[in-house]
Scaffold this active site. Structure first.
Site, PDB file in Angstrom:
ATOM      1  N   HIS A  48    -100.029  31.132 -50.142  1.00  0.00           N
ATOM      2  CA  HIS A  48     -99.699  32.539 -50.355  1.00  0.00           C
ATOM      3  C   HIS A  48     -98.466  32.633 -51.249  1.00  0.00           C
ATOM      4  O   HIS A  48     -97.893  31.615 -51.652  1.00  0.00           O
ATOM      5  CB  HIS A  48     -99.479  33.220 -49.003  1.00  0.00           C
ATOM      6  CG  HIS A  48     -99.491  34.712 -49.060  1.00  0.00           C
ATOM      7  ND1 HIS A  48    -100.344  35.433 -49.865  1.00  0.00           N
ATOM      8  CD2 HIS A  48     -98.735  35.644 -48.392  1.00  0.00           C
ATOM      9  CE1 HIS A  48    -100.117  36.721 -49.701  1.00  0.00           C
ATOM     10  NE2 HIS A  48     -99.138  36.882 -48.825  1.00  0.00           N
ATOM     11  N   HIS A 102     -96.160  34.829 -41.443  1.00  0.00           N
ATOM     12  CA  HIS A 102     -95.249  34.841 -42.583  1.00  0.00           C
ATOM     13  C   HIS A 102     -94.436  36.136 -42.562  1.00  0.00           C
ATOM     14  O   HIS A 102     -94.677  37.018 -41.721  1.00  0.00           O
ATOM     15  CB  HIS A 102     -96.006  34.681 -43.904  1.00  0.00           C
ATOM     16  CG  HIS A 102     -96.929  35.809 -44.246  1.00  0.00           C
ATOM     17  ND1 HIS A 102     -98.047  36.118 -43.488  1.00  0.00           N
ATOM     18  CD2 HIS A 102     -96.917  36.709 -45.271  1.00  0.00           C
ATOM     19  CE1 HIS A 102     -98.677  37.138 -44.035  1.00  0.00           C
ATOM     20  NE2 HIS A 102     -98.001  37.520 -45.116  1.00  0.00           N
ATOM     21  N   ASP A 162    -102.127  35.403 -44.510  1.00  0.00           N
ATOM     22  CA  ASP A 162    -102.748  35.721 -45.783  1.00  0.00           C
ATOM     23  C   ASP A 162    -102.836  34.426 -46.589  1.00  0.00           C
ATOM     24  O   ASP A 162    -101.966  33.580 -46.490  1.00  0.00           O
ATOM     25  CB  ASP A 162    -101.896  36.706 -46.545  1.00  0.00           C
ATOM     26  CG  ASP A 162    -101.726  38.044 -45.847  1.00  0.00           C
ATOM     27  OD1 ASP A 162    -102.169  38.188 -44.698  1.00  0.00           O
ATOM     28  OD2 ASP A 162    -101.111  38.937 -46.429  1.00  0.00           O
ATOM     29  N   ASP A 181     -95.969  43.717 -43.173  1.00  0.00           N
ATOM     30  CA  ASP A 181     -97.154  44.145 -42.429  1.00  0.00           C
ATOM     31  C   ASP A 181     -97.581  43.135 -41.371  1.00  0.00           C
ATOM     32  O   ASP A 181     -98.527  43.392 -40.619  1.00  0.00           O
ATOM     33  CB  ASP A 181     -98.313  44.433 -43.391  1.00  0.00           C
ATOM     34  CG  ASP A 181     -98.642  43.278 -44.320  1.00  0.00           C
ATOM     35  OD1 ASP A 181     -97.703  42.683 -44.888  1.00  0.00           O
ATOM     36  OD2 ASP A 181     -99.833  42.954 -44.483  1.00  0.00           O
ATOM     37  N   HIS A 182     -96.849  42.021 -41.275  1.00  0.00           N
ATOM     38  CA  HIS A 182     -97.183  41.010 -40.269  1.00  0.00           C
ATOM     39  C   HIS A 182     -96.102  40.852 -39.196  1.00  0.00           C
ATOM     40  O   HIS A 182     -96.316  40.127 -38.231  1.00  0.00           O
ATOM     41  CB  HIS A 182     -97.446  39.662 -40.945  1.00  0.00           C
ATOM     42  CG  HIS A 182     -98.666  39.677 -41.802  1.00  0.00           C
ATOM     43  ND1 HIS A 182     -99.888  39.188 -41.395  1.00  0.00           N
ATOM     44  CD2 HIS A 182     -98.872  40.180 -43.053  1.00  0.00           C
ATOM     45  CE1 HIS A 182    -100.776  39.369 -42.352  1.00  0.00           C
ATOM     46  NE2 HIS A 182    -100.183  39.970 -43.375  1.00  0.00           N
ATOM     47  N   HIS A 237    -108.009  42.070 -42.919  1.00  0.00           N
ATOM     48  CA  HIS A 237    -106.919  42.277 -43.869  1.00  0.00           C
ATOM     49  C   HIS A 237    -107.436  42.995 -45.113  1.00  0.00           C
ATOM     50  O   HIS A 237    -107.114  42.648 -46.242  1.00  0.00           O
ATOM     51  CB  HIS A 237    -106.267  40.938 -44.243  1.00  0.00           C
ATOM     52  CG  HIS A 237    -104.895  41.073 -44.832  1.00  0.00           C
ATOM     53  ND1 HIS A 237    -104.670  41.056 -46.185  1.00  0.00           N
ATOM     54  CD2 HIS A 237    -103.682  41.226 -44.264  1.00  0.00           C
ATOM     55  CE1 HIS A 237    -103.375  41.188 -46.418  1.00  0.00           C
ATOM     56  NE2 HIS A 237    -102.743  41.294 -45.265  1.00  0.00           N
ATOM     57  N   HIS A 277     -94.008  38.806 -44.603  1.00  0.00           N
ATOM     58  CA  HIS A 277     -94.322  40.075 -45.239  1.00  0.00           C
ATOM     59  C   HIS A 277     -94.372  41.122 -44.127  1.00  0.00           C
ATOM     60  O   HIS A 277     -94.898  40.865 -43.036  1.00  0.00           O
ATOM     61  CB  HIS A 277     -95.648  40.003 -46.002  1.00  0.00           C
ATOM     62  CG  HIS A 277     -95.502  39.364 -47.348  1.00  0.00           C
ATOM     63  ND1 HIS A 277     -96.546  38.755 -48.010  1.00  0.00           N
ATOM     64  CD2 HIS A 277     -94.416  39.225 -48.165  1.00  0.00           C
ATOM     65  CE1 HIS A 277     -96.109  38.278 -49.174  1.00  0.00           C
ATOM     66  NE2 HIS A 277     -94.834  38.558 -49.284  1.00  0.00           N
TER      67      HIS A 277
END
Length: 305
Positions: free
Chosen positions: A142, A62, A212, A66-67, A270, A64
């Site tokens: 999510h 996805h 997530d 941090d990914h 995570h 976000h």
């Protein structure tokens, strides 16, 4: 053949001094799949001595940061190393628009094509398959569109017993048929069933990545009987309400998914940066699903052992 997972990053939204944001490499029978690409992924790949040239398929769950914030750096490094094979990226369709300006800047010297494969957020879908491995994406729950990934080894053919080949002088074309499920009729007219002629092949190995996501029971059926499950556990139960509000899971909820899925082993990851150690996560999860470990950056796990 190896089926091994390497954890490159196991922190949540922000990195810590010991944990990078989410990234993993799965070596599935010699195919190296990069799963998510948070900041610092390149550094971790170097530390784990994984060859950049081995990575051609990148899965982004996805959008976000941090990914996927490490992705453009990875692409730049591929180019600087002189790699020429196409890079395939399986991601939300918007990712192409997000990084296109950066790609345009590199375009004059880019020596390979980047092929984008948009994910389906409504139902499970096979997004990669070759002779040995299949990858299925599936929707998670999510705050934005997110997918998990299931990596499965294709079933192997049965092993024919050598003594029967010699005893009945079975020709090669018939051996091929027997391995695929057929029986055999001897020259005297006797029929030997497939089950007697063969020994079963090893059970196909599988790995599922779930991050997530909020607690989402439908996932358990999709990944049923998975060998190794990585499931996000951003919080412990004391912050369950916060987990629900942010569409994340607690360690206990991750363990409940593992139990419902009849997984063989669970890896928690995570972790929120607010936690100084992961002992509370393990205690909470193991009360529900005993075969649980906590991800550590640089750790490796054999799938199916």
């Amino acid at each position: 053949m190896p089926f091994e997972l390497t954890i490159l990053g196991s922190s949540s939204a922000t990195p810590t001094s010991e944990r990078y944001p989410t990234a993993q490499v799965l070596n599935a029978l010699g195919r190296f799949f990069l799963i998510d690409c948070g900041e610092g992924t390149q550094i971790q790949i170097r530390r784990q001595k994984i060859g950049f040239s081995k990575i051609q398929h990148i899965f982004i769950s996805h959008l976000h940061g941090d990914h996927f914030y490490g992705l453009i750096g990875m692409i730049s490094t591929f180019n600087l190393l002189g790699l020429k094979k196409d890079i395939h990226i399986y991601s939300p369709s918007q990712l192409k628009d997000i990084i296109q300006p950066q790609l345009e800047f590199l375009k004059a010297g880019l020596q390979f094509n980047i092929v984008f494969h948009p994910l389906n957020f409504k139902k499970p879908q096979v997004i990669y398959s070759d002779k040995k491995v299949e990858v299925t994406s599936f929707p998670l729950k999510h705050s934005i569109n997110t997918c998990g990934f299931l990596f499965k080894e294709h079933p192997k053919e049965a092993n024919i017993k050598k003594e029967y080949v010699k005893k009945y002088n079975i020709p090669i074309p018939e051996i091929i048929k027997i391995k695929r499920g057929a029986g055999f009729q001897t020259s005297e007219g006797e029929f030997i069933p497939h089950e007697e002629l063969t020994t079963p092949p090893p059970r196909p190995r599988s790995y599922a990545f779930c991050s997530d996501t909020a607690f989402h029971p439908p996932v358990a059926e999709i990944i049923k009987d998975v060998d190794l499950l990585y499931h996000e556990a951003t919080f412990t139960e004391e912050l369950k309400e916060w987990a629900q509000n942010t569409y994340h899971s607690t360690a206990r909820e991750a363990a409940e998914i593992a139990k419902m899925a009849n997984a063989r082993q669970l890896i928690l990851g995570h972790f929120s940066a607010r936690y100084k150690n992961v002992s509370p996560f393990l205690k909470e999860a193991r009360a529900v699903f005993p075969n649980t470990v906590a991800a550590e950056d640089g750790s490796r796990y054999e799938v199916g052992e």
